[in-house]
Scaffold this motif. Structure first.
Motif, PDB file in Angstrom:
ATOM      1  N   ILE A 243       0.843  -1.196   0.000  1.00  0.00           N
ATOM      2  CA  ILE A 243       0.000   0.000   0.000  1.00  0.00           C
ATOM      3  C   ILE A 243       0.879   1.248   0.000  1.00  0.00           C
ATOM      4  O   ILE A 243       1.789   1.363   0.818  1.00  0.00           O
ATOM      5  N   PRO A 244       0.625   2.180  -0.932  1.00  0.00           N
ATOM      6  CA  PRO A 244       1.438   3.400  -0.972  1.00  0.00           C
ATOM      7  C   PRO A 244       1.458   4.110   0.390  1.00  0.00           C
ATOM      8  O   PRO A 244       0.407   4.220   1.033  1.00  0.00           O
ATOM      9  N   HIS A 245       2.626   4.562   0.786  1.00  0.00           N
ATOM     10  CA  HIS A 245       2.747   5.166   2.108  1.00  0.00           C
ATOM     11  C   HIS A 245       1.895   6.420   2.265  1.00  0.00           C
ATOM     12  O   HIS A 245       1.456   6.739   3.362  1.00  0.00           O
ATOM     13  N   ILE A 246       1.643   7.111   1.150  1.00  0.00           N
ATOM     14  CA  ILE A 246       0.828   8.326   1.258  1.00  0.00           C
ATOM     15  C   ILE A 246      -0.587   7.972   1.716  1.00  0.00           C
ATOM     16  O   ILE A 246      -1.197   8.703   2.508  1.00  0.00           O
ATOM     17  N   ILE A 247      -1.092   6.807   1.290  1.00  0.00           N
ATOM     18  CA  ILE A 247      -2.427   6.390   1.712  1.00  0.00           C
ATOM     19  C   ILE A 247      -2.414   6.027   3.198  1.00  0.00           C
ATOM     20  O   ILE A 247      -3.266   6.465   3.970  1.00  0.00           O
ATOM     21  N   ILE A 248      -1.404   5.234   3.592  1.00  0.00           N
ATOM     22  CA  ILE A 248      -1.287   4.879   5.005  1.00  0.00           C
ATOM     23  C   ILE A 248      -1.145   6.160   5.834  1.00  0.00           C
ATOM     24  O   ILE A 248      -1.755   6.305   6.891  1.00  0.00           O
ATOM     25  N   ALA A 249      -0.359   7.096   5.329  1.00  0.00           N
ATOM     26  CA  ALA A 249      -0.089   8.324   6.078  1.00  0.00           C
ATOM     27  C   ALA A 249      -1.371   9.098   6.368  1.00  0.00           C
ATOM     28  O   ALA A 249      -1.615   9.476   7.521  1.00  0.00           O
ATOM     29  N   ILE A 250      -2.211   9.326   5.340  1.00  0.00           N
ATOM     30  CA  ILE A 250      -3.402  10.133   5.634  1.00  0.00           C
ATOM     31  C   ILE A 250      -4.403   9.346   6.472  1.00  0.00           C
ATOM     32  O   ILE A 250      -5.071   9.908   7.330  1.00  0.00           O
ATOM     33  N   ALA A 251      -4.458   8.022   6.247  1.00  0.00           N
ATOM     34  CA  ALA A 251      -5.385   7.209   7.038  1.00  0.00           C
ATOM     35  C   ALA A 251      -5.013   7.272   8.520  1.00  0.00           C
ATOM     36  O   ALA A 251      -5.866   7.491   9.389  1.00  0.00           O
ATOM     37  N   ILE A 252      -3.722   7.097   8.795  1.00  0.00           N
ATOM     38  CA  ILE A 252      -3.258   7.116  10.180  1.00  0.00           C
ATOM     39  C   ILE A 252      -3.373   8.528  10.775  1.00  0.00           C
ATOM     40  O   ILE A 252      -3.744   8.706  11.930  1.00  0.00           O
ATOM     41  N   TYR A 253      -3.099   9.518   9.943  1.00  0.00           N
ATOM     42  CA  TYR A 253      -3.149  10.917  10.390  1.00  0.00           C
ATOM     43  C   TYR A 253      -4.534  11.273  10.939  1.00  0.00           C
ATOM     44  O   TYR A 253      -4.667  11.793  12.044  1.00  0.00           O
ATOM     45  N   GLY A 254      -5.567  10.942  10.162  1.00  0.00           N
ATOM     46  CA  GLY A 254      -6.919  11.259  10.599  1.00  0.00           C
ATOM     47  C   GLY A 254      -7.287  10.527  11.886  1.00  0.00           C
ATOM     48  O   GLY A 254      -7.891  11.103  12.799  1.00  0.00           O
ATOM     49  N   TRP A 255      -6.873   9.283  11.963  1.00  0.00           N
ATOM     50  CA  TRP A 255      -7.218   8.456  13.119  1.00  0.00           C
ATOM     51  C   TRP A 255      -6.441   8.901  14.358  1.00  0.00           C
ATOM     52  O   TRP A 255      -6.992   9.056  15.441  1.00  0.00           O
ATOM     53  N   TYR A 256      -5.136   9.112  14.184  1.00  0.00           N
ATOM     54  CA  TYR A 256      -4.285   9.549  15.300  1.00  0.00           C
ATOM     55  C   TYR A 256      -4.735  10.904  15.847  1.00  0.00           C
ATOM     56  O   TYR A 256      -4.599  11.167  17.030  1.00  0.00           O
ATOM     57  N   ALA A 257      -5.234  11.772  14.953  1.00  0.00           N
ATOM     58  CA  ALA A 257      -5.678  13.089  15.411  1.00  0.00           C
ATOM     59  C   ALA A 257      -6.783  12.914  16.453  1.00  0.00           C
ATOM     60  O   ALA A 257      -6.801  13.605  17.468  1.00  0.00           O
ATOM     61  N   GLN A 258      -7.683  11.950  16.213  1.00  0.00           N
ATOM     62  CA  GLN A 258      -8.751  11.693  17.180  1.00  0.00           C
ATOM     63  C   GLN A 258      -8.200  11.101  18.475  1.00  0.00           C
ATOM     64  O   GLN A 258      -8.712  11.355  19.543  1.00  0.00           O
ATOM     65  N   LEU A 259      -7.167  10.280  18.342  1.00  0.00           N
ATOM     66  CA  LEU A 259      -6.620   9.579  19.516  1.00  0.00           C
ATOM     67  C   LEU A 259      -5.537  10.390  20.225  1.00  0.00           C
ATOM     68  O   LEU A 259      -4.940   9.913  21.180  1.00  0.00           O
ATOM     69  N   HIS A 260      -5.245  11.579  19.732  1.00  0.00           N
ATOM     70  CA  HIS A 260      -4.176  12.426  20.284  1.00  0.00           C
ATOM     71  C   HIS A 260      -2.819  11.718  20.258  1.00  0.00           C
ATOM     72  O   HIS A 260      -2.056  11.778  21.209  1.00  0.00           O
ATOM     73  N   LEU A 261      -2.553  11.034  19.178  1.00  0.00           N
ATOM     74  CA  LEU A 261      -1.266  10.336  19.056  1.00  0.00           C
ATOM     75  C   LEU A 261      -0.291  11.056  18.118  1.00  0.00           C
ATOM     76  O   LEU A 261       0.828  10.609  17.907  1.00  0.00           O
ATOM     77  N   ILE A 262      -0.733  12.181  17.539  1.00  0.00           N
ATOM     78  CA  ILE A 262       0.147  12.933  16.631  1.00  0.00           C
ATOM     79  C   ILE A 262       1.350  13.469  17.418  1.00  0.00           C
ATOM     80  O   ILE A 262       1.189  14.005  18.506  1.00  0.00           O
ATOM     81  N   GLY A 263       2.535  13.304  16.832  1.00  0.00           N
ATOM     82  CA  GLY A 263       3.719  13.868  17.467  1.00  0.00           C
ATOM     83  C   GLY A 263       4.191  13.109  18.696  1.00  0.00           C
ATOM     84  O   GLY A 263       4.980  13.629  19.473  1.00  0.00           O
ATOM     85  N   THR A 264       3.693  11.871  18.876  1.00  0.00           N
ATOM     86  CA  THR A 264       4.146  11.099  20.035  1.00  0.00           C
ATOM     87  C   THR A 264       5.099   9.983  19.605  1.00  0.00           C
ATOM     88  O   THR A 264       5.033   9.504  18.471  1.00  0.00           O
ATOM     89  N   LEU A 265       5.946   9.591  20.530  1.00  0.00           N
ATOM     90  CA  LEU A 265       6.888   8.511  20.280  1.00  0.00           C
ATOM     91  C   LEU A 265       6.155   7.223  19.917  1.00  0.00           C
ATOM     92  O   LEU A 265       6.435   6.582  18.904  1.00  0.00           O
ATOM     93  N   TRP A 266       5.145   6.868  20.742  1.00  0.00           N
ATOM     94  CA  TRP A 266       4.479   5.578  20.525  1.00  0.00           C
ATOM     95  C   TRP A 266       3.613   5.571  19.283  1.00  0.00           C
ATOM     96  O   TRP A 266       3.448   4.530  18.639  1.00  0.00           O
ATOM     97  N   GLY A 267       3.083   6.719  18.939  1.00  0.00           N
ATOM     98  CA  GLY A 267       2.315   6.804  17.697  1.00  0.00           C
ATOM     99  C   GLY A 267       3.182   6.382  16.520  1.00  0.00           C
ATOM    100  O   GLY A 267       2.762   5.585  15.670  1.00  0.00           O
ATOM    101  N   LEU A 268       4.401   6.887  16.480  1.00  0.00           N
ATOM    102  CA  LEU A 268       5.312   6.534  15.393  1.00  0.00           C
ATOM    103  C   LEU A 268       5.742   5.075  15.479  1.00  0.00           C
ATOM    104  O   LEU A 268       5.762   4.352  14.485  1.00  0.00           O
ATOM    105  N   VAL A 269       6.086   4.643  16.710  1.00  0.00           N
ATOM    106  CA  VAL A 269       6.562   3.266  16.878  1.00  0.00           C
ATOM    107  C   VAL A 269       5.496   2.272  16.411  1.00  0.00           C
ATOM    108  O   VAL A 269       5.813   1.295  15.710  1.00  0.00           O
TER     109      VAL A 269
END
Lengths: 294, 259
Positions: free
Chosen positions: B105-131
């Motif tokens: 799956i192209p990373h750009i698709i994964i990126a926006i999918a995760i971005y929208g979801w993480y924004a709700q979960l407050h995981l943006i900019g966190t160590l564990w979000g990336l891990v």
């Protein structure tokens, strides 16, 4: 008969053991499966649902895409860049893979190391290197100006040329590795047989080696095309305003226009295209990790 | 004809490899602009890199992310490979496809999918979000390298150990693990490299806090004209080379062991 009932018992016991074994395997795979399932497929399904629920079921985001001239232009550029990148990689990669497959082991190893070093270097670093090389005051322009071949800097990047130079460079290993693995498996005595029967080196290549290498060509081309279609970094840094690809349009809609419904529809369309290409790829090649380790 | 063929191959290989090295001399330049050939020699861009928290801090953060990803993905991937080995049980193929999906799956698709979801979960900019998301991307690599190692393992070894009285745990740690260790290590190195270099997803979910080194480079790549980015690139190249050398050593050792 006692004998058959005993064997029935044994068979039942064995089935029990097998079932336990199967359960144990499931248990080992489950954490990774759940992990990938939740963290990857849940957000992806969320994207698909965002593309059709806004706030009730609607296909207007897809309608928007298929009516928007911008979408068609971006789709056209994506297709053109992916196709040209694939052709470029094939033309440059085929001779190298051929050389690697026929060289002495030491030479082949050295060439493989060169390919892998490039493959291993960060995509961002390699794209940045091309910015340094192709810029208006970049290495190539300065060199050509100093030699006196040109009197004004050439426009080498922020256009289609820059994107293609960068994309072919970045994706070349993805062409060379599948080509090499197929060429390595071609029986060399077939070429010798053709030559014994009177074919020259060129004809034996054309009629024997080339057709036998086709699985590598198809595999490599599909792989490169598939990766190109979803590329983002290289076209974003080396391309111009008019060469926007699908990945860039999706990024633009999300981070600058906050148009989630439309961006999700675009992502879904891109996903379907890549999935179809992947299914085609699976028919011709098994997915192998392009690395020395596998 | 032969001469032409060899020179074409040589040119292609130069095209493949030279750009990787063009940024290294630039990072030692004394000039405040990107000039080639670089004028003079200085270490000022490295001083700049290690003097600014936004730069060296991002490198340390990337190393943390890569290390944790390596641990998590290697454990999950190794377990999955052991479960999938000698496949043929129900659903094995479906599971394999699921585990390979993050590679396709192209990373750009994964990126926006995760971005929208993480924004709700407050995981943006966190160590564990990336891990977490990098581990998803990394698991397939471990599955593939460990599966490769398992295929080289004599299928009679396990039953033999068990017949000699070892239990499952002993069999795994004393017989299976030592034999597949190179595969596990190779997977671990690949996952570290992947998490250290990843950029597309980082652009979206590595925020103003928790900036990775590639994200920091991306931010400056079009605006900063001084060679600090060349210094950062050289550091990334060095890390990749070290990891690549480790992997190659491992592979050579493995090839010798098999003979």
């Amino acid at each position: 008969m006692p004998g058959s009932s005993a064997s029935a018992v044994t068979a039942a016991l064995l089935r029990g053991v097998e079932r336990r074994e199967e359960a144990r395997r499931w248990l080992l795979v489950l954490p990774a499966g759940l992990f990938v399932g939740v963290l990857l497929f849940f957000p992806l399904l969320r994207i698909v649902s965002l593309s059709v629920w806004d706030p009730i079921f609607t296909l207007r985001h897809y309608g928007h895409a298929f009516q928007d001239p911008v979408f068609y232009r971006v789709l056209g550029v994506t297709f053109k860049v992916s196709l040209l990148t694939t052709v470029g990689c094939l033309v440059l990669g085929y001779p190298v893979a051929h050389l690697m497959a026929h060289a002495r082991p030491a030479v082949a190893n050295f060439l493989m190391t060169l390919v892998l070093v490039s493959f291993w270097t960060s995509l961002l670093v390699r794209t940045y290197a091309w910015m340094v090389l192709l810029g208006r005051r970049g290495v190539i322009n300065n060199l050509l100006l100093a030699v006196g071949l040109i009197s004004e800097p050439l426009p080498l990047m922020y256009n289609l040329f820059g994107v293609l130079v960068g994309m072919v460079h970045v994706l070349l290993p993805f062409m060379i590795l599948p080509l090499y693995s197929v060429m390595k498996g071609i029986d060399r005595s077939l070429m010798l047989a053709a030559q014994n029967l009177g074919a020259g080196p060129f004809r034996s290549f054309l009629w024997v080696f080339l057709p036998l290498s086709f699985p590598g060509v198809t595999g490599g081309c599909l792989l490169v095309f598939m990766i190109s279609a979803g590329y983002f970094i290289t076209p974003a840094l080396l391309g111009g305003r008019t060469d926007m690809m699908m990945g860039q349009l999706i990024e633009l809609e999300v981070s600058q226009l906050l148009n989630w419904g439309y961006a999700s529809a675009l992502a879904t369309i891109l996903f379907v295209v890549v999935a179809l290409l992947f299914l085609a790829y699976r028919r011709v090649a098994t997915l192998r990790l392009p690395s020395g380790a596998s | 004809m032969r001469y032409l063929y060899h020179s074409v191959c040589g040119l292609v290989l130069m095209y493949l490899i030279l750009p990787v090295f063009v940024v290294i001399p630039l990072s030692f330049s004394a000039s405040p602009y990107l000039e080639f050939p670089p004028r003079g020699f200085s270490l000022q861009w490295y001083q700049q890199f290690f003097g600014l928290r936004t730069w060296y801090g991002s490198m340390i953060f990337s190393a943390e992310v890569a290390f944790l990803t390596m641990v998590l993905a290697t454990i999950l991937g190794t377990a999955a490979a052991l479960g999938l080995a000698r496949a043929g049980f129900r659903g094995a193929e479906a599971l394999q496809t699921v585990l390979i999906a993050p590679m396709i799956i192209p990373h750009i698709i994964i990126a926006i999918a995760i971005y929208g979801w993480y924004a709700q979960l407050h995981l943006i900019g966190t160590l564990w979000g990336l891990v977490l998301i990098y581990s998803v991307l990394a698991v397939p690599f471990v599955v593939i390298t460990v599966t490769g190692a398992l295929q080289g393992l004599d299928p009679n070894l396990e039953p033999a150990a068990m017949a000699l009285g070892a239990n499952r745990v002993q069999t795994f740690f004393r017989v299976v693990l030592p034999n597949i260790r190179p595969g596990i290590l190779a997977g671990a190195i690949l996952t570290f490299a992947l998490a250290f270099d990843e950029i597309v997803i980082a652009i979206f979910i590595s925020g103003t806090t928790g900036t990775t080194l590639p994200k920091r480079m991306w931010e400056g790549i079009r605006t900063e004209i001084n060679p600090t980015i060349a210094a950062a690139s050289t550091i990334l190249i060095t890390v990749s080379f070290v990891l690549f050398a480790l992997l190659e050593t491992l592979r050579r050792g493995l090839a010798r062991g098999k003979r």
